[in-house]
Scaffold this motif. Sequence first.
Motif, PDB file in Angstrom:
ATOM      1  N   VAL A 232       0.869  -1.176   0.000  1.00  0.00           N
ATOM      2  CA  VAL A 232       0.000   0.000   0.000  1.00  0.00           C
ATOM      3  C   VAL A 232       0.908   1.228   0.000  1.00  0.00           C
ATOM      4  O   VAL A 232       1.835   1.317   0.817  1.00  0.00           O
ATOM      5  N   LEU A 233       0.653   2.151  -0.921  1.00  0.00           N
ATOM      6  CA  LEU A 233       1.375   3.415  -0.979  1.00  0.00           C
ATOM      7  C   LEU A 233       0.381   4.509  -0.613  1.00  0.00           C
ATOM      8  O   LEU A 233      -0.624   4.680  -1.315  1.00  0.00           O
ATOM      9  N   ALA A 234       0.632   5.249   0.456  1.00  0.00           N
ATOM     10  CA  ALA A 234      -0.355   6.213   0.943  1.00  0.00           C
ATOM     11  C   ALA A 234       0.326   7.527   1.274  1.00  0.00           C
ATOM     12  O   ALA A 234       1.322   7.555   1.997  1.00  0.00           O
ATOM     13  N   GLY A 235      -0.233   8.616   0.738  1.00  0.00           N
ATOM     14  CA  GLY A 235       0.353   9.906   1.081  1.00  0.00           C
ATOM     15  C   GLY A 235      -0.005  11.005   0.107  1.00  0.00           C
ATOM     16  O   GLY A 235      -0.963  10.924  -0.663  1.00  0.00           O
ATOM     17  N   ASP A 236       0.807  12.049   0.159  1.00  0.00           N
ATOM     18  CA  ASP A 236       0.690  13.211  -0.714  1.00  0.00           C
ATOM     19  C   ASP A 236       1.668  13.004  -1.863  1.00  0.00           C
ATOM     20  O   ASP A 236       2.860  13.246  -1.721  1.00  0.00           O
ATOM     21  N   PHE A 237       1.154  12.567  -3.008  1.00  0.00           N
ATOM     22  CA  PHE A 237       2.003  12.256  -4.153  1.00  0.00           C
ATOM     23  C   PHE A 237       2.354  13.499  -4.962  1.00  0.00           C
ATOM     24  O   PHE A 237       3.175  13.431  -5.866  1.00  0.00           O
ATOM     25  N   ASN A 238       1.716  14.639  -4.640  1.00  0.00           N
ATOM     26  CA  ASN A 238       1.861  15.839  -5.465  1.00  0.00           C
ATOM     27  C   ASN A 238       1.636  15.489  -6.935  1.00  0.00           C
ATOM     28  O   ASN A 238       2.298  16.024  -7.840  1.00  0.00           O
ATOM     29  N   ALA A 239       0.704  14.576  -7.163  1.00  0.00           N
ATOM     30  CA  ALA A 239       0.426  14.088  -8.511  1.00  0.00           C
ATOM     31  C   ALA A 239      -1.039  13.696  -8.595  1.00  0.00           C
ATOM     32  O   ALA A 239      -1.652  13.302  -7.599  1.00  0.00           O
ATOM     33  N   SER A 240      -1.581  13.814  -9.794  1.00  0.00           N
ATOM     34  CA  SER A 240      -2.960  13.400 -10.042  1.00  0.00           C
ATOM     35  C   SER A 240      -2.979  12.304 -11.093  1.00  0.00           C
ATOM     36  O   SER A 240      -1.950  11.975 -11.699  1.00  0.00           O
ATOM     37  N   LEU A 241      -4.158  11.776 -11.334  1.00  0.00           N
ATOM     38  CA  LEU A 241      -4.311  10.740 -12.351  1.00  0.00           C
ATOM     39  C   LEU A 241      -4.071  11.266 -13.755  1.00  0.00           C
ATOM     40  O   LEU A 241      -4.014  10.493 -14.708  1.00  0.00           O
ATOM     41  N   ASP A 242      -3.932  12.568 -13.906  1.00  0.00           N
ATOM     42  CA  ASP A 242      -3.648  13.142 -15.216  1.00  0.00           C
ATOM     43  C   ASP A 242      -2.155  13.295 -15.473  1.00  0.00           C
ATOM     44  O   ASP A 242      -1.765  13.849 -16.497  1.00  0.00           O
ATOM     45  N   HIS A 243      -1.318  12.803 -14.564  1.00  0.00           N
ATOM     46  CA  HIS A 243       0.127  12.814 -14.761  1.00  0.00           C
ATOM     47  C   HIS A 243       0.592  11.461 -15.291  1.00  0.00           C
ATOM     48  O   HIS A 243       0.257  10.421 -14.714  1.00  0.00           O
ATOM     49  N   ARG A 244       1.337  11.477 -16.352  1.00  0.00           N
ATOM     50  CA  ARG A 244       1.857  10.240 -16.932  1.00  0.00           C
ATOM     51  C   ARG A 244       2.697   9.479 -15.908  1.00  0.00           C
ATOM     52  O   ARG A 244       2.606   8.237 -15.810  1.00  0.00           O
ATOM     53  N   ALA A 245       3.514  10.181 -15.137  1.00  0.00           N
ATOM     54  CA  ALA A 245       4.379   9.508 -14.168  1.00  0.00           C
ATOM     55  C   ALA A 245       3.556   8.770 -13.116  1.00  0.00           C
ATOM     56  O   ALA A 245       3.932   7.682 -12.664  1.00  0.00           O
ATOM     57  N   PHE A 246       2.410   9.343 -12.726  1.00  0.00           N
ATOM     58  CA  PHE A 246       1.548   8.695 -11.743  1.00  0.00           C
ATOM     59  C   PHE A 246       0.827   7.493 -12.366  1.00  0.00           C
ATOM     60  O   PHE A 246       0.709   6.433 -11.747  1.00  0.00           O
ATOM     61  N   ILE A 275     -10.023  29.452  -0.012  1.00  0.00           N
ATOM     62  CA  ILE A 275      -9.765  28.760  -1.277  1.00  0.00           C
ATOM     63  C   ILE A 275     -10.210  27.306  -1.124  1.00  0.00           C
ATOM     64  O   ILE A 275      -9.591  26.545  -0.386  1.00  0.00           O
ATOM     65  N   PRO A 276     -11.259  26.894  -1.812  1.00  0.00           N
ATOM     66  CA  PRO A 276     -11.700  25.496  -1.708  1.00  0.00           C
ATOM     67  C   PRO A 276     -10.724  24.567  -2.408  1.00  0.00           C
ATOM     68  O   PRO A 276      -9.979  24.991  -3.298  1.00  0.00           O
ATOM     69  N   PRO A 277     -10.693  23.304  -2.024  1.00  0.00           N
ATOM     70  CA  PRO A 277      -9.820  22.354  -2.718  1.00  0.00           C
ATOM     71  C   PRO A 277     -10.167  22.281  -4.205  1.00  0.00           C
ATOM     72  O   PRO A 277     -11.339  22.296  -4.583  1.00  0.00           O
ATOM     73  N   ILE A 278      -9.139  22.190  -5.043  1.00  0.00           N
ATOM     74  CA  ILE A 278      -9.387  22.174  -6.490  1.00  0.00           C
ATOM     75  C   ILE A 278      -8.702  21.010  -7.202  1.00  0.00           C
ATOM     76  O   ILE A 278      -9.096  20.666  -8.320  1.00  0.00           O
ATOM     77  N   ILE A 279      -7.689  20.389  -6.601  1.00  0.00           N
ATOM     78  CA  ILE A 279      -6.991  19.295  -7.279  1.00  0.00           C
ATOM     79  C   ILE A 279      -6.863  18.088  -6.353  1.00  0.00           C
ATOM     80  O   ILE A 279      -6.898  18.221  -5.123  1.00  0.00           O
ATOM     81  N   SER A 280      -6.695  16.924  -6.965  1.00  0.00           N
ATOM     82  CA  SER A 280      -6.611  15.661  -6.212  1.00  0.00           C
ATOM     83  C   SER A 280      -5.186  15.128  -6.274  1.00  0.00           C
ATOM     84  O   SER A 280      -4.792  14.510  -7.265  1.00  0.00           O
ATOM     85  N   ILE A 281      -4.428  15.352  -5.202  1.00  0.00           N
ATOM     86  CA  ILE A 281      -3.025  14.935  -5.199  1.00  0.00           C
ATOM     87  C   ILE A 281      -2.683  14.013  -4.031  1.00  0.00           C
ATOM     88  O   ILE A 281      -1.550  13.545  -3.929  1.00  0.00           O
ATOM     89  N   ASP A 282      -3.653  13.747  -3.158  1.00  0.00           N
ATOM     90  CA  ASP A 282      -3.451  12.827  -2.033  1.00  0.00           C
ATOM     91  C   ASP A 282      -4.151  11.510  -2.376  1.00  0.00           C
ATOM     92  O   ASP A 282      -5.326  11.503  -2.762  1.00  0.00           O
ATOM     93  N   HIS A 283      -3.431  10.408  -2.207  1.00  0.00           N
ATOM     94  CA  HIS A 283      -3.956   9.126  -2.690  1.00  0.00           C
ATOM     95  C   HIS A 283      -3.590   7.983  -1.747  1.00  0.00           C
ATOM     96  O   HIS A 283      -2.607   8.048  -1.009  1.00  0.00           O
TER      97      HIS A 283
END
Length: 315
Positions: A232-246, A275-283
């Motif tokens: 299990v990998l859990a945390g703040d990846f600073n990445a979304s599903l729209d990143h090729r690396a992710f 400022i409401p949350p706008i991006i999904s980077i925690d997974h």
Amino acid sequence: MAAPRKRRRGWLAWTVVALLALWAVLRVGGLEWGSFPTQLMTVTPYGAGLAAVVALLSLLRRNRPAALAAAIVGVVMASVVVPRAFGADQPVTGGPALRVLTVNLFGRGDAQAVVELVRRYDVEVLSALELTYSVAAALDAAGMKELLPYRVLQPEFGATGSGIYSRHPATELTGLFTPIGHNMPAATLSLAGGRKVELVAVHPNPPLGRKEAEWRAVLRDLPSASSSAIRVLAGDFNASLDHRAFRDLLERGYVDAASQVGQGLTPTWPNFRAIPPIISIDHILVDRRAGVAHVEILDVPKSDHRAVYADLRLP
């Protein structure tokens, strides 16, 4: 005067459509490289919405070719975004549950609120990012020591600290990968019945400026899923599903828990009142052989991130 103004509007519409089309090509082709294109990918869901707006405005101004082009771009972008809001088929599993919580504490997250989440959701393992010495002490003072007594902690005075808190016996796991930028401890959890689970608290630096290459290196170096262990990998990846690396990381044997149950578009950052949350980077990523029963995205006072909770079903 009307004709020149109309031509200017037409060129503006086509310029916006061309930029959106380039964005779509970069996203679909996984061609983003460099700091700005990589950051742009994070807001791709809004790009799909912008393309729809451009299509509507162009249609209202009777620029039908531009409207059609914008609509096509919007459909292409939506095709890679919308599925994560509807969930996916789950594997049939017969193993035990594992309830996981991850939260970036921002060095000052409300310790009492985090402990209450652990208690309310009967959390078995917590991945804590940006864990400072003072927040670690505050968590234990609020009751974390009784709820999750086993831990592999690497706190720091600043944002580089991280830690794993567990209800189950936890042994530090070294040599699994090479952390860069932040502390990213890994642990082997010994569940009842002799089951073993390996968990990594993930937190690469964001892909800003020169750190973009470093961010890619961390995602590339994270351990793949293994036939010999449930990871299990859990945390703040600073990445979304729209990143090729992710997505490349997911292709190495993982699924994104939130997307598995239709929560993949729920944003997690920034979580400030103004400022409401706008991006999904925690997974929470789990071995694709596991099932995901439930996911919730939760507010944590004084942190700029929302927490992610996942109720997993192990194979």
